[in-house]
Structures are given as structure tokens and as C-alpha cells.
Design a protein around this motif. Structure first.
Motif, PDB file in Angstrom:
ATOM      1  N   MET A   1       0.849  -1.182   0.000  1.00 61.98           N
ATOM      2  CA  MET A   1       0.000   0.000   0.000  1.00 61.98           C
ATOM      3  C   MET A   1       0.889   1.237   0.000  1.00 61.98           C
ATOM      4  O   MET A   1       1.545   1.520   1.010  1.00 61.98           O
ATOM      5  CB  MET A   1      -0.885   0.009   1.241  1.00 61.98           C
ATOM      6  N   SER A   2       0.956   1.913  -1.118  1.00 61.45           N
ATOM      7  CA  SER A   2       1.746   3.134  -1.316  1.00 61.45           C
ATOM      8  C   SER A   2       3.097   3.051  -0.605  1.00 61.45           C
ATOM      9  O   SER A   2       3.825   2.092  -0.795  1.00 61.45           O
ATOM     10  CB  SER A   2       0.941   4.361  -0.915  1.00 61.45           C
ATOM     11  N   THR A   3       3.408   4.023   0.234  1.00 58.28           N
ATOM     12  CA  THR A   3       4.727   4.029   0.873  1.00 58.28           C
ATOM     13  C   THR A   3       4.730   3.333   2.229  1.00 58.28           C
ATOM     14  O   THR A   3       5.783   2.983   2.748  1.00 58.28           O
ATOM     15  CB  THR A   3       5.209   5.477   1.075  1.00 58.28           C
ATOM     16  N   ARG A   4       3.543   3.130   2.792  1.00 62.53           N
ATOM     17  CA  ARG A   4       3.485   2.518   4.121  1.00 62.53           C
ATOM     18  C   ARG A   4       3.879   1.046   4.115  1.00 62.53           C
ATOM     19  O   ARG A   4       4.627   0.570   4.967  1.00 62.53           O
ATOM     20  CB  ARG A   4       2.082   2.678   4.686  1.00 62.53           C
ATOM     21  N   TYR A   5       3.346   0.306   3.157  1.00 62.39           N
ATOM     22  CA  TYR A   5       3.710  -1.102   2.985  1.00 62.39           C
ATOM     23  C   TYR A   5       4.247  -1.268   1.573  1.00 62.39           C
ATOM     24  O   TYR A   5       3.509  -1.108   0.605  1.00 62.39           O
ATOM     25  CB  TYR A   5       2.501  -2.024   3.170  1.00 62.39           C
ATOM     26  N   ASN A   6       5.507  -1.570   1.476  1.00 65.97           N
ATOM     27  CA  ASN A   6       6.144  -1.720   0.174  1.00 65.97           C
ATOM     28  C   ASN A   6       5.586  -2.946  -0.546  1.00 65.97           C
ATOM     29  O   ASN A   6       5.606  -4.047  -0.010  1.00 65.97           O
ATOM     30  CB  ASN A   6       7.652  -1.856   0.376  1.00 65.97           C
ATOM     31  N   GLY A   7       5.093  -2.742  -1.755  1.00 60.92           N
ATOM     32  CA  GLY A   7       4.518  -3.836  -2.519  1.00 60.92           C
ATOM     33  C   GLY A   7       5.504  -4.928  -2.864  1.00 60.92           C
ATOM     34  O   GLY A   7       5.130  -6.093  -3.005  1.00 60.92           O
ATOM     35  N   HIS A   8       6.790  -4.589  -2.968  1.00 65.68           N
ATOM     36  CA  HIS A   8       7.807  -5.603  -3.287  1.00 65.68           C
ATOM     37  C   HIS A   8       7.978  -6.615  -2.162  1.00 65.68           C
ATOM     38  O   HIS A   8       8.434  -7.718  -2.382  1.00 65.68           O
ATOM     39  CB  HIS A   8       9.150  -4.948  -3.588  1.00 65.68           C
ATOM     40  N   TYR A   9       7.630  -6.199  -0.932  1.00 71.06           N
ATOM     41  CA  TYR A   9       7.778  -7.089   0.221  1.00 71.06           C
ATOM     42  C   TYR A   9       6.440  -7.644   0.693  1.00 71.06           C
ATOM     43  O   TYR A   9       6.352  -8.208   1.779  1.00 71.06           O
ATOM     44  CB  TYR A   9       8.469  -6.357   1.369  1.00 71.06           C
ATOM     45  N   SER A  10       5.397  -7.472  -0.113  1.00 69.11           N
ATOM     46  CA  SER A  10       4.080  -7.980   0.285  1.00 69.11           C
ATOM     47  C   SER A  10       4.042  -9.499   0.166  1.00 69.11           C
ATOM     48  O   SER A  10       4.814 -10.104  -0.579  1.00 69.11           O
ATOM     49  CB  SER A  10       2.994  -7.361  -0.586  1.00 69.11           C
ATOM     50  N   LEU A  11       3.125 -10.104   0.889  1.00 67.09           N
ATOM     51  CA  LEU A  11       3.045 -11.566   0.927  1.00 67.09           C
ATOM     52  C   LEU A  11       2.696 -12.151  -0.439  1.00 67.09           C
ATOM     53  O   LEU A  11       3.200 -13.211  -0.813  1.00 67.09           O
ATOM     54  CB  LEU A  11       2.015 -11.992   1.981  1.00 67.09           C
ATOM     55  N   ILE A  12       1.863 -11.459  -1.192  1.00 63.98           N
ATOM     56  CA  ILE A  12       1.501 -11.956  -2.526  1.00 63.98           C
ATOM     57  C   ILE A  12       2.673 -11.804  -3.488  1.00 63.98           C
ATOM     58  O   ILE A  12       3.002 -12.731  -4.228  1.00 63.98           O
ATOM     59  CB  ILE A  12       0.246 -11.222  -3.040  1.00 63.98           C
ATOM     60  N   GLU A  13       3.332 -10.667  -3.437  1.00 59.00           N
ATOM     61  CA  GLU A  13       4.468 -10.430  -4.344  1.00 59.00           C
ATOM     62  C   GLU A  13       5.613 -11.414  -4.082  1.00 59.00           C
ATOM     63  O   GLU A  13       6.303 -11.838  -5.003  1.00 59.00           O
ATOM     64  CB  GLU A  13       4.973  -8.988  -4.177  1.00 59.00           C
ATOM     65  N   LEU A  14       5.786 -11.803  -2.829  1.00 62.16           N
ATOM     66  CA  LEU A  14       6.845 -12.748  -2.472  1.00 62.16           C
ATOM     67  C   LEU A  14       6.465 -14.197  -2.778  1.00 62.16           C
ATOM     68  O   LEU A  14       7.275 -15.100  -2.616  1.00 62.16           O
ATOM     69  CB  LEU A  14       7.196 -12.612  -0.987  1.00 62.16           C
ATOM     70  N   GLY A  15       5.217 -14.423  -3.182  1.00 63.48           N
ATOM     71  CA  GLY A  15       4.780 -15.774  -3.547  1.00 63.48           C
ATOM     72  C   GLY A  15       4.370 -16.628  -2.363  1.00 63.48           C
ATOM     73  O   GLY A  15       4.282 -17.847  -2.494  1.00 63.48           O
ATOM     74  N   LEU A  16       4.107 -16.003  -1.217  1.00 64.79           N
ATOM     75  CA  LEU A  16       3.754 -16.762  -0.020  1.00 64.79           C
ATOM     76  C   LEU A  16       2.247 -16.942   0.119  1.00 64.79           C
ATOM     77  O   LEU A  16       1.784 -17.886   0.758  1.00 64.79           O
ATOM     78  CB  LEU A  16       4.293 -16.047   1.225  1.00 64.79           C
ATOM     79  N   VAL A  17       1.498 -16.017  -0.462  1.00 67.87           N
ATOM     80  CA  VAL A  17       0.030 -16.039  -0.383  1.00 67.87           C
ATOM     81  C   VAL A  17      -0.517 -15.807  -1.783  1.00 67.87           C
ATOM     82  O   VAL A  17       0.096 -15.101  -2.584  1.00 67.87           O
ATOM     83  CB  VAL A  17      -0.471 -14.925   0.573  1.00 67.87           C
ATOM     84  N   LYS A  18      -1.650 -16.430  -2.071  1.00 67.41           N
ATOM     85  CA  LYS A  18      -2.310 -16.177  -3.351  1.00 67.41           C
ATOM     86  C   LYS A  18      -3.735 -15.725  -3.105  1.00 67.41           C
ATOM     87  O   LYS A  18      -4.340 -16.043  -2.081  1.00 67.41           O
ATOM     88  CB  LYS A  18      -2.266 -17.406  -4.249  1.00 67.41           C
ATOM     89  N   CYS A  19      -4.244 -14.980  -4.075  1.00 68.35           N
ATOM     90  CA  CYS A  19      -5.606 -14.453  -3.998  1.00 68.35           C
ATOM     91  C   CYS A  19      -6.434 -15.137  -5.083  1.00 68.35           C
ATOM     92  O   CYS A  19      -6.072 -15.125  -6.259  1.00 68.35           O
ATOM     93  CB  CYS A  19      -5.588 -12.944  -4.213  1.00 68.35           C
ATOM     94  N   ILE A  20      -7.532 -15.750  -4.672  1.00 62.06           N
ATOM     95  CA  ILE A  20      -8.424 -16.446  -5.599  1.00 62.06           C
ATOM     96  C   ILE A  20      -9.738 -15.683  -5.640  1.00 62.06           C
ATOM     97  O   ILE A  20     -10.319 -15.390  -4.590  1.00 62.06           O
ATOM     98  CB  ILE A  20      -8.661 -17.896  -5.132  1.00 62.06           C
ATOM     99  N   ASP A  21     -10.189 -15.366  -6.838  1.00 60.78           N
ATOM    100  CA  ASP A  21     -11.463 -14.657  -7.003  1.00 60.78           C
ATOM    101  C   ASP A  21     -12.573 -15.684  -7.181  1.00 60.78           C
ATOM    102  O   ASP A  21     -12.614 -16.402  -8.179  1.00 60.78           O
ATOM    103  CB  ASP A  21     -11.373 -13.733  -8.219  1.00 60.78           C
ATOM    104  N   GLU A  22     -13.473 -15.772  -6.182  1.00 67.69           N
ATOM    105  CA  GLU A  22     -14.592 -16.712  -6.238  1.00 67.69           C
ATOM    106  C   GLU A  22     -15.891 -15.921  -6.231  1.00 67.69           C
ATOM    107  O   GLU A  22     -16.277 -15.359  -5.200  1.00 67.69           O
ATOM    108  CB  GLU A  22     -14.571 -17.666  -5.035  1.00 67.69           C
ATOM    109  N   ASN A  23     -16.525 -15.848  -7.377  1.00 72.14           N
ATOM    110  CA  ASN A  23     -17.805 -15.131  -7.509  1.00 72.14           C
ATOM    111  C   ASN A  23     -17.694 -13.684  -7.011  1.00 72.14           C
ATOM    112  O   ASN A  23     -18.561 -13.201  -6.292  1.00 72.14           O
ATOM    113  CB  ASN A  23     -18.920 -15.861  -6.768  1.00 72.14           C
ATOM    114  N   GLY A  24     -16.623 -13.028  -7.352  1.00 70.22           N
ATOM    115  CA  GLY A  24     -16.437 -11.634  -6.968  1.00 70.22           C
ATOM    116  C   GLY A  24     -15.868 -11.432  -5.578  1.00 70.22           C
ATOM    117  O   GLY A  24     -15.598 -10.305  -5.175  1.00 70.22           O
ATOM    118  N   MET A  25     -15.691 -12.498  -4.819  1.00 69.45           N
ATOM    119  CA  MET A  25     -15.126 -12.395  -3.472  1.00 69.45           C
ATOM    120  C   MET A  25     -13.678 -12.890  -3.508  1.00 69.45           C
ATOM    121  O   MET A  25     -13.400 -13.949  -4.058  1.00 69.45           O
ATOM    122  CB  MET A  25     -15.931 -13.236  -2.485  1.00 69.45           C
TER     123      MET A  25
END
Length: 110
Positions: free
Chosen positions: A61-85
Motif C-alpha cells: 500500500m503506497s509508501t506505508r507497505y512496500n509492494g515488493h515485500y508484500s506476501l503476494i508479491e513474495l509468492g507466499l500467499v495467493k488471492c483467488i477470485d470466487e464469484n467476486g469475493m
């Protein structure tokens, strides 16, 4: 030598998790509920943090949480879109990292 001893963990991942207790808490919670996933509001309730902070840890999130070090960017978590959720689950690599960290914590308490 066990299979777990042979995995490679990017030092950036260890640094990212050591710099944010919330990132680590989220990752360990997703490990605990595996193979289930959870949506953002529910995740924020379980880790007792504001949803915007949790989203910052997951995606950055912008400068507060660097996107390069986010859990999704690091490959530790994935986001699945299920019926818009959007459901967040831990990846296999994320599970290996948590298991490594659990072993590492045991060794460091000697």
C-alpha cells in the motif's frame, strides 16, 4: 538430510517477515487454517488488525507497505477470485517457509 533442509528461501522473505509482525502473523494464521482460505474482513478479525493494514501486508500500500515485500508479491500467499469475493490462501512455498521458521525458532531457543 530431510526434504525441508533442501529448500531455498530468498533472504528477502526472511527480512520482510522480520520487519513486520503483522505479515508474519497473517502468514502463520493462513498456515494454520490451510487448505481453507479466508476473505479480507475475516482475516483482519482473526489477526486483530485493521483491514487496511492487512491489505497492505497482503498486496502492499503506497509508501506505508512496500509492494515488493508484500506476501503476494513474495509468492507466499495467493488471492483467488470466487464469484467476486477475494479469498486469500497460503501457497505451497509459503507453507515451506512457515515450517522452516518454526524449526528455526526451535533451534534459536536452545
Amino acid at each position: 538430510m530431510t526434504k525441508r533442509d533442501m529448500i531455498f528461501i530468498n533472504p528477502t522473505i526472511i527480512r520482510s517477515l522480520n520487519k513486520s509482525k503483522l505479515r508474519k502473523k497473517i502468514l502463520f494464521f493462513l498456515y494454520k487454517i490451510y487448505p481453507q482460505g479466508v476473505y479480507l474482513s475475516e482475516l483482519s478479525r482473526w489477526v486483530k488488525s485493521d483491514p487496511s493494514n492487512v491489505l497492505g501486508c497482503l498486496k502492499g500500500m503506497s509508501t506505508r507497505y512496500n509492494g515488493h515485500y508484500s506476501l503476494i508479491e513474495l509468492g507466499l500467499v495467493k488471492c483467488i477470485d470466487e464469484n467476486g469475493m477475494k479469498i486469500y490462501t497460503i501457497t505451497e512455498y509459503g507453507r515451506n517457509v512457515v515450517e522452516y521458521l518454526k524449526d528455526y525458532d526451535k533451534i534459536s531457543k536452545w
